[in-house]
Scaffold this active site. Structure first.
Site, PDB file in Angstrom:
ATOM      1  N   LYS A  76       0.850  -1.195   0.000  1.00 33.36           N
ATOM      2  CA  LYS A  76       0.000   0.000   0.000  1.00 33.36           C
ATOM      3  C   LYS A  76       0.884   1.243   0.000  1.00 33.36           C
ATOM      4  O   LYS A  76       1.892   1.283   0.725  1.00 33.36           O
ATOM      5  CB  LYS A  76      -0.893  -0.029   1.248  1.00 33.36           C
ATOM      6  CG  LYS A  76      -1.925   1.083   1.329  1.00 33.36           C
ATOM      7  CD  LYS A  76      -2.769   0.921   2.604  1.00 33.36           C
ATOM      8  CE  LYS A  76      -3.858   1.957   2.744  1.00 33.36           C
ATOM      9  NZ  LYS A  76      -4.633   1.770   3.992  1.00 33.36           N
ATOM     10  N   SER A 151      -9.644   1.669   3.317  1.00 27.49           N
ATOM     11  CA  SER A 151      -8.806   2.464   2.441  1.00 27.49           C
ATOM     12  C   SER A 151      -7.806   1.625   1.635  1.00 27.49           C
ATOM     13  O   SER A 151      -7.297   2.109   0.627  1.00 27.49           O
ATOM     14  CB  SER A 151      -8.025   3.484   3.270  1.00 27.49           C
ATOM     15  OG  SER A 151      -7.123   2.838   4.135  1.00 27.49           O
ATOM     16  N   SER A 175      -9.682  -0.734   7.489  1.00 26.07           N
ATOM     17  CA  SER A 175      -9.218  -0.529   6.114  1.00 26.07           C
ATOM     18  C   SER A 175      -8.592  -1.754   5.470  1.00 26.07           C
ATOM     19  O   SER A 175      -8.283  -1.723   4.273  1.00 26.07           O
ATOM     20  CB  SER A 175      -8.208   0.613   6.061  1.00 26.07           C
ATOM     21  OG  SER A 175      -8.866   1.839   6.158  1.00 26.07           O
TER      22      SER A 175
END
Lengths: 473, 487
Positions: A76, A151, A175
């Site tokens: 990420k 997210s 997330s």
């Protein structure tokens, strides 16, 4: 060839010469380039990955390869990798290159994992749909008109769409688990402190955790084993001994060894009927297998969302103060004095959701409001934590839905931040209580959209969560 | 000011920020070296890059505990850090890590002694740890400022006094005492001019006899003892005028202009900062257990009060000498090095050593504007010089001349005394010869002295000493002159 095999199986093929690592890497690179429409990767490290594959192949051939040789992983874009673009999904860092490796990255590299690229996410990990990225929304591979969750949407899709084996994500309130649920894969959030945060761009420091997306328990265990453990660069990292997760998860859990609980508060209003029935079916399934499943109560559940947003926004408002255009990142050209430079840089550099949380956080910390919001929020956090402590006196694992709905349409909740925030209703309590939890695929709704079942465990019992997760696959 | 002081008294509290001499910064491993090239002592942590975390420097905890113990503070077993949020370009993270609700040291005091020998106890509210910001350089060009982040993250301790101070003398005496302790503990270099010691002063005024405090103002960033004293006086006068004119004093942050000798508000009320303090989530508790405290206690060096007592006992010096010597740790060490090298150690040589240091050494340091550590003369050279005095081979005046010669030429005392043939004449016959000569040459003065004009003795002795080229033993000259005059 390599699809749907776990790392253990792949390593066997690599060791026997049936598979070449470079071919595995090429397989994933092809998947990445053929699915660009999903908008998953912000950076792809094609050359690096191929070079590393050659190097690691030599080690495999000579029998000196690390634990994660053969593993291809995406990261990420909130976790730092030296000399790589580090955007956090934000305009304000769209030109920023990190100057150091996160601890997890150091550990992955030293065990010969191959990092294939950095993936899209909500700006500064704030969001539940991956629509808050400066680099555009990520699409759900199951239904391209829907969000992948957030997210860590890019992480979830990179695994679900077979662009890598596992992905490192991060979560502050769900997330990892929520996009794992939306994309039909497994997502683990470890105990707070289990995995060093050094190099994880801070959103809310006392909540943030790095976690792992995968398609099976073995891959997640293998990565967890390598990246966990105390770190001298993170004072909040736990001294707790790191078990050999790959070995531990090899054992199966039998009825009579553990007690499951489910919180009645997690099956009330707002929960999609199909998911509710799906989870209740899983409970029946466990009972039929001979496991004890008890109803328990987490009485402060109704305060989770408020508490979560007050505290995380407070920390975020401070953590994001460093993006001021002075030392690095985007700086607005439009200024004639210091104050204008600050205001315009931050107004132009941050997206709407980030600004909303900075304003909320600034407000709750302001003099005159601190006691009413932040302090009260901290008290409530303690109460919620105590709920779990009490529950874990009775049961070993708590099961619940991961999300109240399946993946929603792109744009559907953009004008309703509160509806968006309710996505975290079953996940945020875990971050408030600093415990570990995992989301495992539990079925599909009538539209064919996946949903997950969440298993919450006691602090540092990630091994147990991984073992339990196997019951549902 | 004097007239006003009959009506009003100031109530003063000081906040002293002291840079700690730790090897590395408070929360990263960058060097704290002072004169490094701009932005060379920096890393992602102190520059506030994405993803970094602070890790507390244990040496800083040891340093502050020393100061806490030296100032009679209580020590918190568990204290926490907080974030003080504000935007400024030289504050890399947009917040300063400091301690807010739970300082590690609290509830202490210092005893100070004023010029008229009265003693006052000044309470210490708290001492806490924090990090310094970088340095903005605004005079580089008109439309640009530069920032040096070398100082960003350098550890500070802030020593906050109770509002117990009632005069400007008390304020500077207290400040000096704090500085002295910091230097004795070797945790700060005591240099206000270079900014390693800074002071904010809180002051309010009230009518004499009034119990209630007035509204205070805070004067920021005072960087010398002189400025502390002058700023307090200026602000006292300003507040007096405000009150006398029927107005009210409002809490304001003030700045002091040393050229105009005036205080003025740093920012208006609308611009007042809301620092939004909250507990620093990236750091864990600072825990201090009994063992740790015990080992810090054992590491404490001798502090000024103990040293004064020991100097009195070991060197039998008068209080005046002791106070000056002990005031400066280096100077007292120098004194002890001189005395430890003395061939004869007794009250007389100890006092002679003190005399030479207080008069000659301090004078050349002052004249040449150098520090003791830059003095080429070593204690052992001075011990040798004092040896000549104690053996009555030279007198005190000659010793001063020899000292100056040593300082300018770098030669040893023995070389100089030999070269210039300065060994004092103690042989009675030689001295008598000179005295007789002078009496003959100054018949009238000698007669007047004999008939009772005692002040003429000095004139005669002076002439005798001059005739002997300063080498005659003055004590003998005095004795023998009287004997010869009688005859």
């Amino acid at each position: 060839m390599i699809q749907n095999r776990n790392l253990n199986e792949i390593q066997k093929e690599l060791n026997s010469g049936k598979l070449l690592l470079v071919d595995a890497v090429k397989y994933y690179l092809d998947k990445i380039s053929s699915q660009k429409h999903l908008n998953v990767f912000i950076s792809v490290f094609e050359n690096d990955a191929l070079t590393r594959a050659e190097e690691i192949q030599k080690k495999i051939n000579s029998g000196t390869a690390g634990k994660l040789a053969g593993l291809v992983i995406s990261v990420k874009d909130v976790i730092t990798i030296k000399d790589k673009l580090h955007t956090c999904g934000s305009k304000i860092l769209s030109n920023y290159t990190s100057v150091y490796n996160a601890t997890v990255i150091e550990r992955l590299i030293s065990e010969d994992a191959i990092i294939i690229g950095k993936v899209n996410c909500d700006e500064f990990a704030m969001g539940s749909s991956n629509e808050n990225s400066y680099f555009g929304a990520v699409l759900n591979p199951v239904d391209n008109s829907r969000v992948p969750g957030g997210s860590s949407g890019g992480s979830a899709v990179s695994v679900a769409a077979d662009m890598c084996m596992v992905s490192l994500g991060s979560e502050t309130g769900g997330s990892i688990r929520q996009p794992a649920s939306f994309c039909g894969i497994t997502g683990l959030k470890a105990t707070y402190g289990r995995i060093s945060r050094f190099g994880l761009t801070a959103f809310a420091s006392s909540f943030d955790s790095i976690g792992i997306f995968g398609k099976n328990d073995y891959d997640i265990a293998a990565v967890l084993e390598v990246i966990s453990g105390e770190d001298e660069y993170d004072s909040t990292s736990a001294k707790e001994k790191v078990p050999e997760f790959t070995v531990e998860t090899g054992n199966n859990i039998k009825p009579g060894e553990i007690i499951f609980g489910y919180a009645k508060e997690y099956f009330e209003d707002g929960l999609n009927e199909e998911i509710k029935n799906g989870i209740l079916k899983k409970i029946e399934f466990l009972k039929n297998k001979g496991f004890e499943v008890k109803e328990i109560s987490l009485p402060h559940s109704k305060y989770v969302i408020q508490t979560y947003y007050i505290l995380t926004s407070a920390e975020a408002s401070s953590n994001l103060a460093r993006y001021d255009g002075v030392r690095f990142g985007f700086k607005s050209e439009n200024h004639s004095n210091l104050e204008e430079m600050y205001v315009n840089t931050r107004s132009e550099g941050f997206g709407a959701e980030v600004k909303r949380r900075i304003m909320l956080g600034t407000y709750v910390l302001s003099s005159g409001y601190y006691d009413a919001y932040y302090k009260k929020g901290q008290k409530m956090r303690r109460k919620i934590t105590e709920d779990f402590e009490n529950a874990f006196k009775e049961v070993d694992y708590i099961i619940s839905p991961t999300t109240p709905t399946t993946a929603f349409k792109l744009g559907e909740k953009n004008d309703d931040p509160l509806a968006m925030y309710l996505n975290d209703i079953y996940t945020a309590s875990v971050n408030l209580a600093a415990i570990p939890a995992i989301s495992v695929p539990a079925g599909n709704d009538s539209n064919g959209l996946p949903f997950g079942i969440q298993i919450m465990g006691k602090k540092f019992d990630e091994a147990g969560l991984l073992k339990v997760s196997k019951l549902f696959i | 000011m004097k007239e006003i002081l009959q009506k009003y008294e100031p109530v003063i509290g000081l906040e002293i920020h002291a840079q700690m001499k730790t090897k590395t910064k408070a929360f990263c491993r960058c060097s704290t070296e002072f004169n490094a090239p701009s932005n060379s002592n920096v890393c992602p942590v102190c520059l506030g890059h994405p993803g970094v975390l602070p890790v507390l420097n244990e040496e800083l905890v040891n340093f502050i505990l020393k100061m806490g113990l030296a100032t009679n503070c209580k020590i918190k077993e568990r204290s926490i850090f907080a974030r003080k949020n504000y935007f400024y370009p030289d504050l890399s993270k947009g917040y300063q890590i400091t301690q807010f609700e739970t300082p590690i040291c609290y509830g202490g005091y210092l005893d100070i002694e004023l010029k008229d020998d009265t003693k006052r106890k000044i309470g210490i509210t708290r001492i806490h740890m924090e990090e310094d910001a970088g340095k903005s350089i605004h005079d580089f060009s008109d439309d640009e400022s530069l920032i040096d982040f070398n100082r960003c993250g350098v550890p500070l301790i802030e020593i906050v006094s109770e509002p117990d101070i009632r005069t400007i003398e008390e304020a500077t005496t207290y400040l000096n005492k704090v500085k002295q302790l910091l230097v004795y503990l070797e945790i700060n270099d005591g240099n206000m001019e270079e900014g390693s010691l800074r002071c904010d002063a809180n002051i309010s005024i009230r009518k004499k006899g009034e119990e209630k405090f007035g509204t205070r103002t805070e004067i920021k960033n005072l960087n010398s003892f002189r400025n502390v004293a002058d700023a307090l006086e200026a602000e006292f006068n300003r507040q007096y005028e405000v009150i006398e004119s029927g107005d009210k004093v409002y809490y304001t942050t003030m700045t002091y202009d040393a050229t105009l000798k005036k205080t003025s508000p740093l920012r208006s009320k609308e611009e007042a900062h809301d620092y939004r303090y909250f507990p620093e989530p990236d750091l864990v508790y600072v825990e201090v257990n009994e063992n740790k405290l015990e080992s810090i206690k054992n590491e404490l060096p001798e502090l000024p009060e103990e040293k004064k007592l020991r100097f009195k006992k070991d060197y039998l010096l008068p209080d005046y000498d002791i106070n000056i010597l002990v005031q400066d740790k280096e100077l007292s060490n120098f004194y002890e090095q001189v005395t430890s090298n003395l061939a004869t150690k007794n009250e007389k040589t100890f006092k002679t050593s003190s005399n030479i240091i207080l008069s000659e050494v301090l004078r050349v340091l002052n004249d040449e504007k150098i520090d003791l550590k830059n003095l080429k003369l070593k204690p052992v050279n001075i011990s040798e010089l004092i040896g000549f005095v104690s053996r009555n081979e030279i007198n005190n005046n000659t010793a001063k001349d020899v000292f100056n010669e040593m300082f300018t030429t770098g030669k040893n005392a023995s070389e100089i005394i030999k070269e210039k043939n300065l060994i004092q004449v103690s042989d009675d016959n030689l001295i008598i010869e000179i005295i007789n000569k002078i009496i003959l040459e100054n018949k009238s003065e000698a007669d007047r002295y004999k008939s009772g004009e005692s002040k003429l003795k000095g004139v005669l002795v002076g002439k005798i000493m001059k005739e002997s080229k300063g080498k005659a033993n003055p004590q003998k000259v005095n004795e023998l002159l009287d004997k010869l005059i009688e005859n």
